[in-house]
Design a protein around this motif. Structure first.
Motif, mmCIF file in Angstrom:
data_model
loop_
_atom_site.group_PDB
_atom_site.id
_atom_site.type_symbol
_atom_site.label_atom_id
_atom_site.label_comp_id
_atom_site.label_asym_id
_atom_site.label_seq_id
_atom_site.Cartn_x
_atom_site.Cartn_y
_atom_site.Cartn_z
ATOM 1 N N ALA A 202 0.840 -1.200 0.000
ATOM 2 C CA ALA A 202 0.000 0.000 0.000
ATOM 3 C C ALA A 202 0.875 1.251 0.000
ATOM 4 O O ALA A 202 2.041 1.219 0.400
ATOM 5 C CB ALA A 202 -0.926 -0.010 1.211
ATOM 6 N N GLU A 203 0.304 2.346 -0.472
ATOM 7 C CA GLU A 203 1.005 3.618 -0.515
ATOM 8 C C GLU A 203 0.269 4.640 0.342
ATOM 9 O O GLU A 203 -0.955 4.597 0.467
ATOM 10 C CB GLU A 203 1.108 4.136 -1.951
ATOM 11 N N ARG A 204 1.027 5.539 0.927
ATOM 12 C CA ARG A 204 0.459 6.663 1.661
ATOM 13 C C ARG A 204 1.341 7.880 1.437
ATOM 14 O O ARG A 204 2.548 7.749 1.211
ATOM 15 C CB ARG A 204 0.340 6.350 3.149
ATOM 16 N N PRO A 205 0.766 9.067 1.456
ATOM 17 C CA PRO A 205 1.590 10.259 1.214
ATOM 18 C C PRO A 205 2.538 10.527 2.376
ATOM 19 O O PRO A 205 2.219 10.270 3.543
ATOM 20 C CB PRO A 205 0.560 11.384 1.073
ATOM 21 N N ARG A 206 3.703 11.024 2.051
ATOM 22 C CA ARG A 206 4.659 11.412 3.083
ATOM 23 C C ARG A 206 4.169 12.651 3.826
ATOM 24 O O ARG A 206 3.395 13.451 3.286
ATOM 25 C CB ARG A 206 6.033 11.698 2.463
ATOM 26 N N ARG A 207 4.638 12.790 5.037
ATOM 27 C CA ARG A 207 4.311 13.986 5.812
ATOM 28 C C ARG A 207 4.955 15.213 5.141
ATOM 29 O O ARG A 207 6.069 15.147 4.623
ATOM 30 C CB ARG A 207 4.810 13.856 7.237
ATOM 31 N N VAL A 208 4.236 16.311 5.161
ATOM 32 C CA VAL A 208 4.731 17.580 4.623
ATOM 33 C C VAL A 208 4.868 18.562 5.786
ATOM 34 O O VAL A 208 3.938 18.734 6.577
ATOM 35 C CB VAL A 208 3.793 18.149 3.544
ATOM 36 N N VAL A 209 6.034 19.196 5.896
ATOM 37 C CA VAL A 209 6.288 20.196 6.926
ATOM 38 C C VAL A 209 6.588 21.517 6.224
ATOM 39 O O VAL A 209 7.506 21.599 5.399
ATOM 40 C CB VAL A 209 7.457 19.793 7.838
ATOM 41 N N LEU A 210 5.803 22.546 6.542
ATOM 42 C CA LEU A 210 5.977 23.870 5.942
ATOM 43 C C LEU A 210 6.530 24.824 6.988
ATOM 44 O O LEU A 210 5.964 24.959 8.076
ATOM 45 C CB LEU A 210 4.645 24.399 5.413
ATOM 46 N N LEU A 211 7.627 25.492 6.658
ATOM 47 C CA LEU A 211 8.221 26.524 7.501
ATOM 48 C C LEU A 211 8.077 27.849 6.756
ATOM 49 O O LEU A 211 8.774 28.098 5.777
ATOM 50 C CB LEU A 211 9.690 26.211 7.790
ATOM 51 N N VAL A 212 7.164 28.705 7.227
ATOM 52 C CA VAL A 212 6.803 29.938 6.520
ATOM 53 C C VAL A 212 7.474 31.114 7.205
ATOM 54 O O VAL A 212 7.273 31.352 8.412
ATOM 55 C CB VAL A 212 5.277 30.120 6.488
ATOM 56 N N ASP A 213 8.241 31.869 6.447
ATOM 57 C CA ASP A 213 8.936 33.048 6.951
ATOM 58 C C ASP A 213 7.960 34.218 7.021
ATOM 59 O O ASP A 213 7.341 34.588 6.020
ATOM 60 C CB ASP A 213 10.101 33.371 6.013
ATOM 61 N N VAL A 214 7.799 34.795 8.221
ATOM 62 C CA VAL A 214 6.895 35.938 8.413
ATOM 63 C C VAL A 214 7.661 37.178 8.842
ATOM 64 O O VAL A 214 7.111 38.072 9.479
ATOM 65 C CB VAL A 214 5.797 35.605 9.450
ATOM 66 N N SER A 215 8.937 37.264 8.485
ATOM 67 C CA SER A 215 9.753 38.418 8.849
ATOM 68 C C SER A 215 9.372 39.636 8.006
ATOM 69 O O SER A 215 8.537 39.552 7.093
ATOM 70 C CB SER A 215 11.231 38.083 8.660
ATOM 71 N N GLY A 216 10.002 40.766 8.299
ATOM 72 C CA GLY A 216 9.673 41.992 7.592
ATOM 73 C C GLY A 216 9.925 41.934 6.107
ATOM 74 O O GLY A 216 9.142 42.469 5.308
ATOM 75 N N SER A 217 11.000 41.280 5.674
ATOM 76 C CA SER A 217 11.306 41.210 4.246
ATOM 77 C C SER A 217 10.318 40.344 3.483
ATOM 78 O O SER A 217 10.212 40.449 2.261
ATOM 79 C CB SER A 217 12.725 40.667 4.043
ATOM 80 N N MET A 218 9.578 39.482 4.188
ATOM 81 C CA MET A 218 8.599 38.606 3.543
ATOM 82 C C MET A 218 7.170 39.108 3.722
ATOM 83 O O MET A 218 6.218 38.387 3.379
ATOM 84 C CB MET A 218 8.726 37.201 4.131
ATOM 85 N N ALA A 219 7.004 40.311 4.244
ATOM 86 C CA ALA A 219 5.665 40.833 4.514
ATOM 87 C C ALA A 219 4.758 40.863 3.283
ATOM 88 O O ALA A 219 3.569 40.538 3.387
ATOM 89 C CB ALA A 219 5.776 42.233 5.124
ATOM 90 N N PRO A 220 5.231 41.238 2.066
ATOM 91 C CA PRO A 220 4.320 41.259 0.916
ATOM 92 C C PRO A 220 3.799 39.883 0.525
ATOM 93 O O PRO A 220 2.798 39.798 -0.194
ATOM 94 C CB PRO A 220 5.185 41.867 -0.201
#
Length: 409
Positions: A202-220
């Motif tokens: 059987a197959e199952r999807p791998r776990r996905v981990v998202l690390l989202v940058d919310v610093s000032g340079s990424m504000a837009p």
């Protein structure tokens, strides 16, 4: 003139709009294979490409593979082509394919050859052409109306990790012989010969981990990326963290079905909006508290950041190497990568790239669709980041170098 082929420019424009819709539906999790898309284009060509009802039913009957796809289809269709009345039944009368001259607005009155009183919807091309252009626009350059439209499209996204085979087995038409089920079948038949029962891994999807940058340079880009994370968090094996000056786990806050409520919950939970960036220290904290204990083992880890680092780049490089040994695949999405003349010259980005398997863009809807395909492990052609795939990594000077193996499966 009837009987003449449509102009090539108009035909290509219509196909581009319809292909963009198929890509958006695939990004929402539907199994829109190339065969289904080809059938969809042929069906629309046989109907009226400028009429909403015809495009709706052509796609619904060709692009949906099961019941779960129907709800996704309606949601993506409304977001992509705009709101409007959904026909309750498909149009019965067809127009010969060579009667279509060009993409133009259909008459508002009833069709000459159709049921009396049936009104044609707004032209598909004029509704969707702006969406197709919007898919490639930089999120930071959008106005309020365009941002609202992008949010509706992001709400239809879905993100699944690359499938992996498990130790469990399931019944299958092809595979190794299942002795237990075969013997039970023989006993049920009183010892008479029976078909061999088979099973497969059987197959199952791998776990996905998202690390989202919310610093000032990424504000837009923070709002669009967090809404992308909200759509991804609907999966059962997805974890989301925000990074800036602190590391915050926001998987629970993003569990709200309503995107606006989820964003409000994240805003209350994250204390470091528009602050600095300590990628190395926060990545080490993530690995110590969660990653090393199992969250990152065999997972697809995605970092959505521009790579600006206020701390020590050597620390970031060491933690990225550590992450790479744990994760199945490390993907870095950088919104700044799409800008003309971009080069990974920032100290943090240059330090992280040798441990990155795929370096992609993250500035637009089309870029996020490509990112979702990379996470799924789909064959999307040459990686726009030029990282050379999972066996090679880009060094700080832009060259590719072979990577040592030894990562977890």
């Amino acid at each position: 003139m009837a009987g003449t082929d449509p102009e090539p420019a108009g035909r290509l424009r219509a196909d581009a709009v319809l292909l963009g819709f198929a890509r958006a539906l695939r990004a929402a999790g539907a199994d829109t294979s190339s065969e289904r898309v080809h059938t969809f284009l042929r069906a629309v060509d046989a109907l009226r490409p400028g009429v909403r009802a015809d495009v709706y039913w052509a796609g619904r009957l060709t692009l949906c593979g099961d019941r779960d796809d129907l709800e996704r289809y309606d949601r993506v269709f409304a977001a992509y082509f705009g709101t409007g009345e959904t026909p309750t039944r498909p149009t019965r009368t067809l127009v010969p394919p060579r009667m279509r001259l060009t993409l133009r607005e259909a008459p508002v009155g009833p069709r000459p050859d159709g049921p009396r009183g049936e009104r044609q919807g707004p032209p598909t091309a004029s509704l969707a052409s702006s969406v197709e252009v919007l898919r490639h626009r930089d999120v930071a350059d959008l106005d309020a109306v365009e941002r609202a439209q992008v949010r509706r499209l992001l709400a239809a996204f879905a993100l699944r990790g690359q499938p992996r085979r498990t130790a469990r087995r399931r019944p299958a038409r092809r595979g190794t012989v299942d002795p237990h089920r075969t013997v039970r079948e023989l006993l049920r038949r009183g010892g008479e010969p029976a078909l061999l029962r088979r099973h497969a891994r059987a197959e199952r999807p791998r776990r996905v981990v998202l690390l989202v940058d919310v610093s000032g340079s990424m504000a837009p880009y923070a709002d669009a990326l967090l809404r992308f994370a909200h759509a991804a968090a609907r999966g059962q094996r997805t974890e989301v963290f925000t990074i800036g000056t602190r590391l915050t786990r926001v998987t629970r806050e993003l569990s709200h079905r309503d995107p606006d409520l989820a964003m409000a919950s994240v805003a209350e939970a994250v204390p470091d909006w528009r602050g600095g960036t300590r990628l190395g220290e926060l990545l080490r904290e993530f690995l110590d508290r969660w990653g090393q204990r199992g969250m990152a083992r065999g997972a697809v880890v995605v970092l959505l950041s521009d790579g600006w680092e206020r701390g020590d780049p050597e620390l970031l490089a060491a933690q990225m190497r550590r992450l790479h040994r744990l994760a199945h695949r490390v993907v870095w999405a950088n919104p700044r990568k799409a800008r003309p003349g971009y080069a990974p010259l920032a100290a943090g980005m240059a330090a992280a790239l040798p441990s990155v398997d795929a370096f992609v863009e993250g500035h637009s809807l089309a870029a996020l669709e490509h990112l979702a395909a990379v996470v799924r492990g789909a064959d999307v052609g040459a990686d726009p980041g030029g990282t050379g795939g999972p066996d090679k990594a880009r060094s700080g000077d832009g060259t590719t170098a072979p990577r040592a193996s030894g990562r977890l499966p």
